[in-house]
Motif scaffolding. Structure first.
Motif, PDB file in Angstrom:
ATOM      1  N   SER A  77       0.843  -1.183   0.000  1.00 27.08           N
ATOM      2  CA  SER A  77       0.000   0.000   0.000  1.00 27.08           C
ATOM      3  C   SER A  77       0.873   1.226   0.000  1.00 27.08           C
ATOM      4  CB  SER A  77      -0.908   0.000   1.238  1.00 27.08           C
ATOM      5  OG  SER A  77      -1.539   1.235   1.408  1.00 27.08           O
ATOM      6  N   GLY A  83       0.055   4.077   1.081  1.00 25.88           N
ATOM      7  CA  GLY A  83      -0.096   4.756   2.369  1.00 25.88           C
ATOM      8  C   GLY A  83      -0.344   6.232   2.242  1.00 25.88           C
ATOM      9  N   THR A 125      -1.384   9.660   3.114  1.00 22.95           N
ATOM     10  CA  THR A 125      -1.545  10.252   4.438  1.00 22.95           C
ATOM     11  C   THR A 125      -2.451  11.454   4.356  1.00 22.95           C
ATOM     12  OG1 THR A 125       0.432  11.593   4.099  1.00 22.95           O
ATOM     13  CG2 THR A 125       0.706   9.477   5.207  1.00 22.95           C
ATOM     14  N   ASN A 127      -4.825   1.313   4.570  1.00 26.97           N
ATOM     15  CA  ASN A 127      -4.458   2.469   5.387  1.00 26.97           C
ATOM     16  C   ASN A 127      -5.333   2.537   6.639  1.00 26.97           C
ATOM     17  OD1 ASN A 127      -2.491   3.403   3.560  1.00 26.97           O
ATOM     18  ND2 ASN A 127      -4.064   4.389   2.319  1.00 26.97           N
ATOM     19  N   THR A 144      -0.120   2.880   9.184  1.00 28.62           N
ATOM     20  CA  THR A 144      -0.240   4.336   9.292  1.00 28.62           C
ATOM     21  C   THR A 144       0.572   4.990   8.184  1.00 28.62           C
ATOM     22  OG1 THR A 144       1.703   4.660  10.697  1.00 28.62           O
ATOM     23  CG2 THR A 144      -0.364   4.085  11.788  1.00 28.62           C
ATOM     24  N   GLY A 145       0.442   6.303   8.096  1.00 27.67           N
ATOM     25  CA  GLY A 145       1.331   7.068   7.255  1.00 27.67           C
ATOM     26  C   GLY A 145       2.610   7.359   8.028  1.00 27.67           C
TER      27      GLY A 145
END
Length: 319
Positions: A96, A98, A100, A200, A311-312
């Protein structure tokens, strides 16, 4: 006339909360002015560096012109890949990118300004609206990022396991990271790549132990030795399948095993199983930084199907 004017307004009083409003409004206006000055300085710096480069490109012509200045190649931060088998019996599923989120910026007079040099990394787009901008820091090169590490915790009562990856600035100069990198998975044994995914982290999902997405940052200025962190959670959706021990045919030889059973007639063979008859499977979770050079991985044992919530990018000091 002065006396008449004073008598006309002597009974007028300020409304409730006027003083408190002024105490909030004045620092907020000063903060907006400071941000405007920083923005103009960044714009001036950009124009000062872009114009000479543009003039150099426009003046370069003929067979000796350097084609590398005509454009730069773009690099994808991540993507999704379909599950496939490798030579070692390992099936790799997609990662992914990711994406944010940038939290809303607010001007608060009660938020203290960061002290100079106190923080190892300066974040923009995160929870702290007064964080130092990373616009002035040069982008991190592949040589500057390294020291990738991983941490994996123990499963909780539901089988969920939390972990994290960290990437450090291994150089001696300040640089900025503008992407969280990619997270991917690989399965072995009884683990099914089609039943393993990376998504995410959002508010309200199954990974309640991960930080609020509002603490994620879109860019981060790293001092030498400072790190950024990407956290994840493995949430199983199924247990590994149970299997019974078959009786092998002693006349059978050179069997080819696919998915735990033999494709050769005359007998069967099984994949590895635990003492309680559960097939062994594992999922390896890996993270690669934006430049594609710093990589770390960790393996979740007794895992065959589930979701990786990631997470980012987070500043290393975020809990």
């Amino acid at each position: 006339m002065r006396l008449l004017l004073r008598q006309a307004v002597e009974e007028i009083e300020p409304s409730d909360g006027t003083l408190e409003h002024l105490r909030r409004a004045v620092p907020a206006r000063r903060a907006r002015k400071r941000q405007a000055v920083v923005g103009m300085a960044a714009a001036a710096l950009f124009v000062g560096t872009a114009v000479p480069a543009l003039l150099h490109v426009s003046n370069a012509s003929g067979p000796n012109a350097d084609p590398s200045i005509a454009g730069n190649t773009s690099q994808t931060q991540g993507g999704s890949g379909q599950g496939k088998s490798t030579d070692g019996g390992e099936r790799v599923s997609g990662g992914s990118s990711g994406t944010t989120k940038e939290s809303d910026r607010t001007d608060s007079p009660t938020t203290p300004e960061p002290s100079k040099g106190a923080a190892s990394g300066a974040a923009t787009g995160g929870a702290d609206p007064t964080a130092v901008s990373s616009v002035s820091a040069p982008a991190c090169t592949p040589e500057q990022l390294g020291g990738a590490t991983s941490v994996l915790g123990d499963p909780d009562s539901t089988g969920t396991i939390y972990g994290s990856f960290a990437v450090s600035n291994v150089s001696t100069a300040l640089c900025a990271v503008s992407g969280p990198g990619t997270v991917g998975t690989a399965t072995t044994g009884a683990a099914d790549a089609a039943k393993v995914s990376v998504v995410n982290h959002v508010v309200g999902d199954a990974a309640t132990g991960l930080p609020d997405p509002a603490t994620e940052v879109t860019s981060l200025a790293l001092e030498p030795g400072a790190s950024y962190v990407v956290k994840f959670a493995w949430v199983p959706s199924e247990t590994c399948p149970t299997t019974s021990e078959p009786t092998p045919d002693p006349t059978t030889s050179d069997d080819t095993t696919v998915g735990g059973t033999s494709t050769d007639s005359g007998g069967t063979s099984t994949q590895l199983v635990t003492e309680d008859g559960v097939a062994e499977g594992s999922v390896t979770i890996s993270h690669t930084d934006q430049s594609g050079t710093a990589m770390a991985s960790t393996t979740v044992a007794n895992a065959c199907a589930g979701t990786v919530y990631r997470t980012g990018m987070l500043a290393a000091e975020v809990a």
